[in-house]
Design an enzyme around this catalytic site. Structure first.
Site, PDB file in Angstrom:
ATOM      1  N   ARG A  16      -3.984 -70.047  -1.310  1.00  0.00           N
ATOM      2  CA  ARG A  16      -3.699 -68.867  -2.137  1.00  0.00           C
ATOM      3  C   ARG A  16      -4.773 -67.785  -2.011  1.00  0.00           C
ATOM      4  O   ARG A  16      -5.085 -67.101  -2.991  1.00  0.00           O
ATOM      5  CB  ARG A  16      -3.538 -69.256  -3.611  1.00  0.00           C
ATOM      6  CG  ARG A  16      -2.258 -69.997  -3.910  1.00  0.00           C
ATOM      7  CD  ARG A  16      -1.054 -69.054  -3.847  1.00  0.00           C
ATOM      8  NE  ARG A  16       0.174 -69.769  -4.146  1.00  0.00           N
ATOM      9  CZ  ARG A  16       0.693 -69.854  -5.372  1.00  0.00           C
ATOM     10  NH1 ARG A  16       0.129 -69.275  -6.392  1.00  0.00           N
ATOM     11  NH2 ARG A  16       1.813 -70.522  -5.544  1.00  0.00           N
ATOM     12  N   ARG A  46      -2.687 -62.716  -6.508  1.00  0.00           N
ATOM     13  CA  ARG A  46      -2.847 -61.802  -7.644  1.00  0.00           C
ATOM     14  C   ARG A  46      -4.268 -61.542  -8.088  1.00  0.00           C
ATOM     15  O   ARG A  46      -4.511 -60.622  -8.860  1.00  0.00           O
ATOM     16  CB  ARG A  46      -2.034 -62.334  -8.834  1.00  0.00           C
ATOM     17  CG  ARG A  46      -0.537 -62.149  -8.642  1.00  0.00           C
ATOM     18  CD  ARG A  46       0.237 -62.940  -9.661  1.00  0.00           C
ATOM     19  NE  ARG A  46      -0.068 -64.353  -9.493  1.00  0.00           N
ATOM     20  CZ  ARG A  46       0.641 -65.344 -10.019  1.00  0.00           C
ATOM     21  NH1 ARG A  46       1.671 -65.059 -10.783  1.00  0.00           N
ATOM     22  NH2 ARG A  46       0.294 -66.588  -9.813  1.00  0.00           N
ATOM     23  N   ARG A  76       2.145 -55.686  -4.175  1.00  0.00           N
ATOM     24  CA  ARG A  76       3.157 -56.456  -4.886  1.00  0.00           C
ATOM     25  C   ARG A  76       4.000 -55.564  -5.792  1.00  0.00           C
ATOM     26  O   ARG A  76       5.210 -55.742  -5.897  1.00  0.00           O
ATOM     27  CB  ARG A  76       2.448 -57.547  -5.693  1.00  0.00           C
ATOM     28  CG  ARG A  76       3.271 -58.325  -6.674  1.00  0.00           C
ATOM     29  CD  ARG A  76       4.044 -59.427  -6.002  1.00  0.00           C
ATOM     30  NE  ARG A  76       4.689 -60.287  -6.972  1.00  0.00           N
ATOM     31  CZ  ARG A  76       5.808 -59.988  -7.618  1.00  0.00           C
ATOM     32  NH1 ARG A  76       6.407 -58.837  -7.410  1.00  0.00           N
ATOM     33  NH2 ARG A  76       6.337 -60.828  -8.487  1.00  0.00           N
ATOM     34  N   ASP A 101       6.417 -68.417   0.965  1.00  0.00           N
ATOM     35  CA  ASP A 101       6.440 -69.419  -0.097  1.00  0.00           C
ATOM     36  C   ASP A 101       7.180 -70.658   0.413  1.00  0.00           C
ATOM     37  O   ASP A 101       8.022 -70.551   1.305  1.00  0.00           O
ATOM     38  CB  ASP A 101       7.133 -68.862  -1.349  1.00  0.00           C
ATOM     39  CG  ASP A 101       6.816 -69.707  -2.571  1.00  0.00           C
ATOM     40  OD1 ASP A 101       5.686 -69.615  -3.080  1.00  0.00           O
ATOM     41  OD2 ASP A 101       7.684 -70.489  -3.003  1.00  0.00           O
ATOM     42  N   TYR A 120      11.670 -79.287  -6.405  1.00  0.00           N
ATOM     43  CA  TYR A 120      12.076 -77.989  -6.978  1.00  0.00           C
ATOM     44  C   TYR A 120      13.591 -77.801  -6.899  1.00  0.00           C
ATOM     45  O   TYR A 120      14.206 -77.242  -7.814  1.00  0.00           O
ATOM     46  CB  TYR A 120      11.358 -76.840  -6.264  1.00  0.00           C
ATOM     47  CG  TYR A 120       9.904 -76.720  -6.674  1.00  0.00           C
ATOM     48  CD1 TYR A 120       9.543 -76.060  -7.847  1.00  0.00           C
ATOM     49  CD2 TYR A 120       8.885 -77.270  -5.909  1.00  0.00           C
ATOM     50  CE1 TYR A 120       8.216 -75.960  -8.244  1.00  0.00           C
ATOM     51  CE2 TYR A 120       7.551 -77.180  -6.287  1.00  0.00           C
ATOM     52  CZ  TYR A 120       7.226 -76.522  -7.459  1.00  0.00           C
ATOM     53  OH  TYR A 120       5.910 -76.430  -7.852  1.00  0.00           O
TER      54      TYR A 120
HETATM   55  O1  CP3 Z   1      -2.203 -67.333   0.329  1.00  0.00           O
HETATM   56  C1  CP3 Z   1      -1.487 -68.346   0.539  1.00  0.00           C
HETATM   57  O2  CP3 Z   1      -1.846 -69.507   0.267  1.00  0.00           O
HETATM   58  C2  CP3 Z   1      -0.163 -68.151   1.260  1.00  0.00           C
HETATM   59  C3  CP3 Z   1       1.008 -67.952   0.483  1.00  0.00           C
HETATM   60  C4  CP3 Z   1       1.578 -69.053  -0.391  1.00  0.00           C
HETATM   61  C5  CP3 Z   1       2.237 -68.782  -1.631  1.00  0.00           C
HETATM   62  N1  CP3 Z   1       2.761 -69.944  -2.106  1.00  0.00           N
HETATM   63  C6  CP3 Z   1       2.338 -67.444  -2.230  1.00  0.00           C
HETATM   64  C7  CP3 Z   1       2.762 -67.310  -3.637  1.00  0.00           C
HETATM   65  C8  CP3 Z   1       1.672 -70.425  -0.172  1.00  0.00           C
HETATM   66  C9  CP3 Z   1       1.111 -71.266   0.967  1.00  0.00           C
HETATM   67  C10 CP3 Z   1       2.426 -70.976  -1.266  1.00  0.00           C
HETATM   68  C11 CP3 Z   1       2.793 -72.398  -1.368  1.00  0.00           C
HETATM   69  C12 CP3 Z   1       3.493 -72.881  -2.565  1.00  0.00           C
HETATM   70  N2  CP3 Z   1       4.459 -72.245  -3.292  1.00  0.00           N
HETATM   71  C13 CP3 Z   1       3.328 -74.174  -3.116  1.00  0.00           C
HETATM   72  C14 CP3 Z   1       2.411 -75.249  -2.567  1.00  0.00           C
HETATM   73  C15 CP3 Z   1       1.001 -75.045  -2.961  1.00  0.00           C
HETATM   74  C16 CP3 Z   1       0.698 -75.278  -4.426  1.00  0.00           C
HETATM   75  O3  CP3 Z   1       0.348 -74.281  -5.085  1.00  0.00           O
HETATM   76  O4  CP3 Z   1       0.828 -76.411  -4.892  1.00  0.00           O
HETATM   77  C17 CP3 Z   1       4.202 -74.289  -4.219  1.00  0.00           C
HETATM   78  C18 CP3 Z   1       4.339 -75.486  -5.124  1.00  0.00           C
HETATM   79  C19 CP3 Z   1       4.924 -73.057  -4.317  1.00  0.00           C
HETATM   80  C20 CP3 Z   1       5.991 -72.703  -5.289  1.00  0.00           C
HETATM   81  C21 CP3 Z   1       5.604 -71.539  -6.135  1.00  0.00           C
HETATM   82  N3  CP3 Z   1       5.539 -70.235  -5.686  1.00  0.00           N
HETATM   83  C22 CP3 Z   1       5.275 -71.552  -7.500  1.00  0.00           C
HETATM   84  C23 CP3 Z   1       5.221 -72.791  -8.381  1.00  0.00           C
HETATM   85  C24 CP3 Z   1       5.003 -70.229  -7.866  1.00  0.00           C
HETATM   86  C25 CP3 Z   1       4.724 -69.713  -9.255  1.00  0.00           C
HETATM   87  C26 CP3 Z   1       3.332 -69.973  -9.671  1.00  0.00           C
HETATM   88  C27 CP3 Z   1       2.497 -68.762  -9.450  1.00  0.00           C
HETATM   89  O5  CP3 Z   1       1.337 -68.910  -9.036  1.00  0.00           O
HETATM   90  O6  CP3 Z   1       3.002 -67.655  -9.717  1.00  0.00           O
HETATM   91  C28 CP3 Z   1       5.135 -69.421  -6.703  1.00  0.00           C
HETATM   92  C29 CP3 Z   1       4.901 -67.964  -6.595  1.00  0.00           C
HETATM   93  C30 CP3 Z   1       3.892 -67.505  -5.583  1.00  0.00           C
HETATM   94  N4  CP3 Z   1       3.747 -67.996  -4.317  1.00  0.00           N
HETATM   95  C31 CP3 Z   1       2.957 -66.434  -5.746  1.00  0.00           C
HETATM   96  C32 CP3 Z   1       2.257 -66.308  -4.535  1.00  0.00           C
HETATM   97  C33 CP3 Z   1       1.194 -65.297  -4.184  1.00  0.00           C
HETATM   98  C34 CP3 Z   1       2.815 -65.559  -6.991  1.00  0.00           C
HETATM   99  C35 CP3 Z   1       3.947 -64.589  -6.992  1.00  0.00           C
HETATM  100  C36 CP3 Z   1       3.612 -63.217  -7.483  1.00  0.00           C
HETATM  101  O7  CP3 Z   1       2.842 -62.497  -6.822  1.00  0.00           O
HETATM  102  O8  CP3 Z   1       4.178 -62.837  -8.508  1.00  0.00           O
END
Ligand code: CP3
Length: 345
Positions: free
Chosen positions: A26, A30, A39, A76, A152
């Protein structure tokens, strides 16, 4: 002609490097003001992921700001359920919501055949990033591992207990195997396309590896991941694959041996002395700083990094967090993290 070495790839090839090559799960997100600005223009998180210039820019932002050793594709893990036709929404402050699938008919009604064009924008993002990336920086492609993506899909979002998928594993294990097998096929093709487009390393996110009893861990985590790794390797035999079985604890050595991943990413709860003895010496380890320490900053962060850098003293080692960068982490703490890692070398 000088060939620029990528330290990140050298470590995955079995060498040790000091300072430890570093990226952060990540790292795009944000906590960065430039991310929030991008974003805000994107019109929804999924639309953002499907917009190649914007997603490439999000990937490159932390590379420009910090000079990390690897970039990770901005996307994602849930774009796979989206591609096979499941409804997907990211609700502000609530996380992802999907139209849950729980029966054989619902699983079979998804589009397991013509899903691939829906992910064309993500593959285009990979090519765009590769064109713009500094030559010393490695590019990581990724996908969710089948168990975590299935969790999921079946729950319809994140939950505390993962009751529905675990109940399916107990009541109808063959039905869960069917979904996992379909996900193996789709995810393998998706990852192969990422490598074809320029990804040099793949990471498999198994975020919910830690919720299963041992026998089910073997059946629903190790087995499908092993199939996935084998399918990717059949096309790209040399691509390094990092597995991240978060929360797997004492099952990590079985996961590494059973799946055939190149390297393993570990969270902050894993005892490094134990794991170092339990893993074959050539297997690179990535980890393992508590993301809370990155948010706390200051001396606790510096002390935590110095401690973590002592872990795995004789093994190829990549530096990372035990999970993703948290929201409201001060961006300057990442600068301090890299300074501390690089001055310790
Ligand atoms: O920078 C990076 O790591 C690359 C991008 C990336 C994202 N998600 C962007 C993202 C990667 C590799 C992921 C993987 C991901 N997504 C996982 C596995 C890693 C982990 O965290 O356990 C999982 C379980 C998800 C599913 C997911 N996506 C969730 C549960 C959420 C909501 C939680 C949150 O942090 O908002 C997301 C949204 C998400 N994925 C965001 C980002 C930057 C936030 C979205 C936003 O900007 O509003």
């Amino acid at each position: 002609l000088t060939v620029i070495e990528k330290p990140f790839l050298a470590v995955l090839g079995g060498q040790r490097r000091s300072p430890a090559p570093t990226w952060l799960m990540r790292q795009a997100g944000r906590y960065l003001p430039e991310y929030r600005e991008l974003r805000a223009k994107a019109g929804g998180f999924l639309a953002f992921c499907m917009n190649p210039p914007a997603a490439a820019e999000a990937t490159l932002q932390p590379i420009r700001r910090y000079g990390l050793d690897a970039a990770i594709l901005f996307s994602d893990i849930l774009v796979v359920p989206y591609a096979v036709g499941q409804s997907l929404d990211y609700l502000e402050g609530e996380g992802p919501k999907l139209g849950a699938v729980r029966t054989q008919a619902e699983i079979e009604a998804l589009d397991w055949v013509n899903w691939r064009p829906k992910l064309d924008p993500v593959i285009e993002t990979v090519s765009r990033i590769r064109e713009q990336l500094p030559q010393e920086t490695a590019l990581i492609g990724f996908a969710g591992s089948p168990w975590t993506v299935a969790a999921y899909m079946i729950e319809g979002g994140g939950t505390r207990e993962w009751f529905e998928i675990k109940a399916m594993g107990f009541r109808q294990p063959d039905l869960l195997d069917l979904l996992l097998d379909r996900l193996v096929d789709v995810t393998a093709d998706y990852l192969i396309a990422q490598v074809d487009a320029g990804a040099e390393v793949l990471q498999l996110f198994e975020s919910w590896a830690g919720v299963l009893p041992v026998a089910d861990f073997h059946r629903f985590v190790i087995k499908p991941t092993a199939k996935l790794v084998a399918k990717v390797r059949a096309r790209h035999p040399n691509v390094p694959i990092i597995g991240f079985p978060r929360g797997a604890g004492t099952l990590i050595p079985a996961y590494v041996a059973g799946t055939g991943v190149t390297a393993v990413s570990v969270d902050q709860t894993v005892d490094p002395v134990w794991l170092d003895q339990a893993l074959p010496p050539h297997v690179p380890v990535q980890g393992d700083l508590d993301p809370i320490l990155l948010k706390v900053g200051g001396q606790p962060l510096v002390d935590g990094i110095r401690q973590s850098l002592k872990h795995y003293p004789n093994r190829p080692r990549l530096f990372n967090l035990g999970h993703g960068v948290l929201q409201w982490t001060p961006p300057e703490n990442v600068t301090l993290l890299l300074q501390t890692i690089r001055e310790g070398a």
